[in-house]
Design a protein around this motif. Structure first.
Motif, PDB file in Angstrom:
ATOM      1  N   ASP A 191      -3.593   4.537  -4.299  1.00  0.00           N
ATOM      2  CA  ASP A 191      -4.597   5.557  -4.041  1.00  0.00           C
ATOM      3  C   ASP A 191      -4.365   6.753  -4.956  1.00  0.00           C
ATOM      4  O   ASP A 191      -3.227   7.164  -5.194  1.00  0.00           O
ATOM      5  CB  ASP A 191      -4.523   5.995  -2.572  1.00  0.00           C
ATOM      6  CG  ASP A 191      -5.659   6.925  -2.212  1.00  0.00           C
ATOM      7  OD1 ASP A 191      -6.766   6.440  -1.951  1.00  0.00           O
ATOM      8  OD2 ASP A 191      -5.431   8.156  -2.218  1.00  0.00           O
TER       9      ASP A 191
ATOM     10  N   ARG B 232       0.858  -1.186   0.000  1.00  0.00           N
ATOM     11  CA  ARG B 232       0.000   0.000   0.000  1.00  0.00           C
ATOM     12  C   ARG B 232       0.894   1.236   0.000  1.00  0.00           C
ATOM     13  O   ARG B 232       1.735   1.397   0.872  1.00  0.00           O
ATOM     14  CB  ARG B 232      -0.922   0.027   1.218  1.00  0.00           C
ATOM     15  CG  ARG B 232      -1.831   1.258   1.276  1.00  0.00           C
ATOM     16  CD  ARG B 232      -2.766   1.188   2.474  1.00  0.00           C
ATOM     17  NE  ARG B 232      -3.597   2.393   2.563  1.00  0.00           N
ATOM     18  CZ  ARG B 232      -3.227   3.512   3.169  1.00  0.00           C
ATOM     19  NH1 ARG B 232      -2.030   3.579   3.764  1.00  0.00           N
ATOM     20  NH2 ARG B 232      -4.039   4.552   3.202  1.00  0.00           N
TER      21      ARG B 232
ATOM     22  N   VAL C 299      -2.157   9.627  -3.712  1.00  0.00           N
ATOM     23  CA  VAL C 299      -0.718   9.358  -3.719  1.00  0.00           C
ATOM     24  C   VAL C 299      -0.176   9.505  -5.137  1.00  0.00           C
ATOM     25  O   VAL C 299       0.928  10.026  -5.342  1.00  0.00           O
ATOM     26  CB  VAL C 299      -0.433   7.941  -3.173  1.00  0.00           C
ATOM     27  CG1 VAL C 299       1.064   7.625  -3.242  1.00  0.00           C
ATOM     28  CG2 VAL C 299      -0.923   7.817  -1.739  1.00  0.00           C
TER      29      VAL C 299
ATOM     30  N   THR D 275       1.910   5.201   0.317  1.00  0.00           N
ATOM     31  CA  THR D 275       1.543   6.390   1.078  1.00  0.00           C
ATOM     32  C   THR D 275       2.393   7.564   0.599  1.00  0.00           C
ATOM     33  O   THR D 275       3.368   7.386  -0.151  1.00  0.00           O
ATOM     34  CB  THR D 275       1.763   6.192   2.586  1.00  0.00           C
ATOM     35  OG1 THR D 275       3.183   6.038   2.832  1.00  0.00           O
ATOM     36  CG2 THR D 275       1.038   4.941   3.097  1.00  0.00           C
ATOM     37  N   ASP D 276       2.054   8.768   1.057  1.00  0.00           N
ATOM     38  CA  ASP D 276       2.841   9.945   0.699  1.00  0.00           C
ATOM     39  C   ASP D 276       4.284   9.810   1.187  1.00  0.00           C
ATOM     40  O   ASP D 276       5.219  10.307   0.548  1.00  0.00           O
ATOM     41  CB  ASP D 276       2.216  11.203   1.315  1.00  0.00           C
ATOM     42  CG  ASP D 276       0.891  11.570   0.650  1.00  0.00           C
ATOM     43  OD1 ASP D 276       0.624  11.055  -0.454  1.00  0.00           O
ATOM     44  OD2 ASP D 276       0.132  12.362   1.236  1.00  0.00           O
TER      45      ASP D 276
END
Length: 210
Positions: A176, A138, A179, A140-141
């Protein structure tokens, strides 16, 4: 009443009774045919319900099986790199950087320099660019900022490639959108699962990356 008139009325009544009997017979035949069709319909509906029940059970089994497969895949992130992400990097290099043949291409690349060690999920080197891949279950930033730090030290880790542009390639099955937007602004490519295989979701990031 005359004999002739009586005979006519009897004949009329006889014709009426005959017609009534004929209509009753037709009605009875129609009802019998309708009853038979209803029985056939009930049998077809029973078969349809059985088929739908079987289909539902099969769908549930397939869904459970698919969920288990995806769970196994997520738990084996290393295999995700080797089996899904890495094989697509040469294609990305050819399409986006006109690099049909890489100078170097490796998975789980470990580099030791000056007493330090760096490991890369995948690394692909072309005459003008170095692609550095990190694959996450997953994104993320923080991963966007993290790969930028990794890119900044490429000239120190690989001095032989110091004159080549270092480009980050983050990969995840279904990144996502927020992101992806952040990565695009920062000049980092993001790969996600398409209809058949992994593909770059934001090639326009190369413009932001200079």
């Amino acid at each position: 009443m005359g004999h002739a008139a009586l005979k006519q009325e009897v004949d009329t009544l006889r014709e009426y009774m005959k017609e009534l009997s004929y209509q009753a017979m037709r009605t009875e035949m129609s009802l019998a045919r309708l009853s038979e069709e209803m029985l056939e319909f009930k049998d077809e509906m029973r078969e349809f319900k059985d088929e739908m029940l079987t289909f539902k059970e099969e769908s549930q089994r397939e869904r459970r099986s698919m969920n288990k497969q995806w769970g196994d895949l997520a738990n084996r992130l290393g295999t995700l790199v080797e089996d899904i992400v890495a094989p697509n990097l040469p294609r990305v290099a050819a399409e986006l950087f006109s690099c049909p043949v890489a100078d170097l291409f490796g998975v789980r690349v470990v580099r030791r320099f000056g007493g330090e060690t760096r490991e890369y999920d995948a690394l692909l080197v072309c005459p003008e660019v170095v692609l550095v891949n990190e694959t996450k279950s997953r994104l993320t930033d923080a991963h966007v900022e993290g790969i930028l730090e990794r890119l900044a030290e490429i000239p120190r880790v690989f001095p032989e490639y110091a004159d080549r542009r270092a480009v980050g390639v983050l990969a995840s099955l279904y990144p996502d959108a927020s992101v992806v937007r952040r990565a695009t602004r920062r000049g980092v490519l993001v790969m996600g699962m398409g209809d058949e295989t992994m593909h770059v979701l934001n090639p326009e990031a190369l413009q932001a990356g200079g």
